[in-house]
Design a protein around this motif. Structure first.
Motif, PDB file in Angstrom:
ATOM      1  N   UNK A  58      77.422   6.678 -29.106  1.00 35.98           N
ATOM      2  CA  UNK A  58      76.295   7.603 -28.993  1.00 35.98           C
ATOM      3  C   UNK A  58      76.339   8.349 -27.655  1.00 35.98           C
ATOM      4  N   UNK A  59      76.710   7.655 -26.594  1.00 33.99           N
ATOM      5  CA  UNK A  59      76.793   8.313 -25.287  1.00 33.99           C
ATOM      6  C   UNK A  59      77.911   9.347 -25.277  1.00 33.99           C
ATOM      7  N   UNK A 101      79.890  20.557 -34.024  1.00 34.93           N
ATOM      8  CA  UNK A 101      81.116  20.109 -34.691  1.00 34.93           C
ATOM      9  C   UNK A 101      81.536  18.740 -34.195  1.00 34.93           C
ATOM     10  N   UNK A 102      81.394  18.492 -32.890  1.00 40.10           N
ATOM     11  CA  UNK A 102      81.819  17.196 -32.351  1.00 40.10           C
ATOM     12  C   UNK A 102      80.966  16.061 -32.911  1.00 40.10           C
ATOM     13  N   UNK A 103      79.680  16.307 -33.108  1.00 38.41           N
ATOM     14  CA  UNK A 103      78.816  15.303 -33.726  1.00 38.41           C
ATOM     15  C   UNK A 103      79.286  14.993 -35.141  1.00 38.41           C
ATOM     16  N   UNK A 123      81.867   6.299 -36.736  1.00 39.99           N
ATOM     17  CA  UNK A 123      81.464   5.670 -35.483  1.00 39.99           C
ATOM     18  C   UNK A 123      79.949   5.579 -35.328  1.00 39.99           C
ATOM     19  N   UNK A 124      79.219   6.496 -35.957  1.00 35.49           N
ATOM     20  CA  UNK A 124      77.755   6.519 -35.875  1.00 35.49           C
ATOM     21  C   UNK A 124      77.191   6.824 -37.255  1.00 35.49           C
ATOM     22  N   UNK A 174      81.423   0.257 -28.700  1.00 34.74           N
ATOM     23  CA  UNK A 174      80.297  -0.148 -29.533  1.00 34.74           C
ATOM     24  C   UNK A 174      79.416   1.066 -29.837  1.00 34.74           C
ATOM     25  N   UNK A 175      78.354   0.843 -30.623  1.00 33.88           N
ATOM     26  CA  UNK A 175      77.498   1.951 -31.055  1.00 33.88           C
ATOM     27  C   UNK A 175      76.877   2.690 -29.878  1.00 33.88           C
TER      28      UNK A 175
END
Length: 409
Positions: free
Chosen positions: A349-350, A166-168, A176-177, A344-345
């Protein structure tokens, strides 16, 4: 009152830690402290909230709990039927040889859990993986290593797909991604799983002997197995295409199972399988979610965006991942997205990786861990904590790999 409520939440989590000492089932203690905290929340609400505001908070939390409860009930009933009919035993017989080294089995366990959770949800993947491991009759100490790997792997497997965690999905919907970036995220996540599998396999040098059994699977049971697989695939497809909640698809799949068994074998007491699922698992889940919900209502998650004001985003993301082992990663991610932090990207991602995998560091930090702890008696907060060093190293390896990936994309 806020202080009193926080103490009750702390006692609720502490009761899980000391279960082996006090010998009181964690399902009882977490439900007690969770429900007691919500009672006091209504009797003397912090900040003098109105009754309507209190009801909205309770209803929102109960909706989240009911959704997870019903989904878990449906998935556990499926697995109970398949296990009772020997289908999981048959799967083990076909996929694994009569003899396999413990190290190779460790690697295969990590790969299977990672890939299965990428296609299915963490709950279903955990239930199936644990059912397979229990059928191997491994020694207790060695079983613990495999279970720890399963919990970490199923959490890592869902980070790279918007349907897997869900967080993804939340971070993706916030813009954001992008999908290609997330797919690349599976490489560091898989690397973290491989690193943990290697560490956990140290000292394992024997072979696992698998007793081959000639299980005769009836045609109707094969249909149910296909229906279970179809329910998983259909759940993902329906969620992506129409936004249908997974719980609705799984309840429909469960109802189809009831109807199919009714027509194929009218004498089969199919509803009895609902009674075979571990309701202490569901009660424990309820208690933990009540405690987590209270933390959310008390505004504890609002402090985490402040981390980004006092330290670099990368360091803050790493710590947020550690915090997700104690706090529900969904409201935690929502709090960060709503705070307006700029990254930033590579940094987004992190964060996607950390909130998805960080919950694996503690057994109570993810749905996979909570379910596994309720299904396996020897898995407790303390026994899982012994592997914290391994888990932290694997989590850190994946995090650093994500940063390197971010520089490339």
């Amino acid at each position: 009152m806020t202080t009193v409520l926080l103490i009750l939440v702390a006692l609720g989590f502490l009761s899980i830690v000391v279960e082996d000492i006090v010998h009181i089932d964690k399902a009882k203690t977490t439900l007690f402290f969770g429900s007691f905290a919500w009672l006091l929340f209504f009797i003397a609400p912090p900040a003098h909230l109105s009754h309507d505001a209190l009801m909205k908070s309770l209803n929102d939390n109960l909706l989240d709990i009911a959704t997870l409860w019903l989904f878990l009930m449906a998935a556990m009933t499926f697995v109970a039927y398949l296990s009772g009919k020997g289908i999981i035993d048959s799967l083990v017989n076909k996929l694994l040889p009569e003899r396999i080294s413990e190290r190779k089995l460790m690697l295969l366990t990590g790969v299977f859990a990672f890939l299965f959770s990428s296609m299915a949800d963490n709950i279903t993947a955990t239930l199936v993986c644990i059912a397979v491991l229990m059928n191997l009759n491994l020694p207790v100490k060695k079983l613990m290593r495999y279970v720890v790997l399963v919990i970490f792997s199923v959490n890592a497997g869902g980070t790279a797909l918007i349907t897997g965690d869900v967080t993804t999905l939340m971070i993706f919907l916030a813009g954001k991604v992008e999908i290609p970036d997330l797919l690349l995220l599976s490489l560091p996540a898989a690397g973290a799983v491989a690193a943990l599998a290697l560490m956990l396999s140290l000292g394992l040098s024997e072979e696992v002997h698998i007793k081959k059994q000639n299980n005769v699977i009836e045609r109707g049971d094969k249909v149910i197995a296909l229906l279970f697989f179809g329910t998983i695939v259909g759940t993902i497809a329906a969620n992506v295409a129409f936004g249908i909640p997974p719980v609705l698809c799984f309840l429909f799949g469960l109802s189809l199972m009831f109807m199919v068994v009714q027509f194929l074998n009218k004498d089969e007491p199919i509803l009895e399988y609902i009674r075979k699922i571990e309701f202490d698992t569901l009660l424990f889940f309820l208690g933990v979610l009540l405690l987590v919900g209270m933390l959310k209502e008390l505004g504890m998650l609002a402090y985490f965006p402040a981390l980004y004001d006092v330290m670099p985003p990368v360091a803050a993301n790493f710590l947020v991942g550690l915090a997700s082992a104690l706090f529900d990663n969904v409201p935690l991610t929502a709090a960060l997205l709503n705070s307006g932090i700029e990254m930033n990207l590579s940094q987004w991602l992190s964060l996607t990786y950390s909130v998805g995998v960080g919950g694996s560091l503690l057994v109570i930090g993810s749905a996979a861990g909570v379910i596994a702890m309720s299904k396996i008696e020897v898995l407790t907060f303390g026994s899982y904590l012994r592997y914290f060093g391994y888990l932290l190293v694997a989590y850190s390896i994946g995090f650093v790999a994500v940063l390197g990936l971010g520089l490339l994309v």
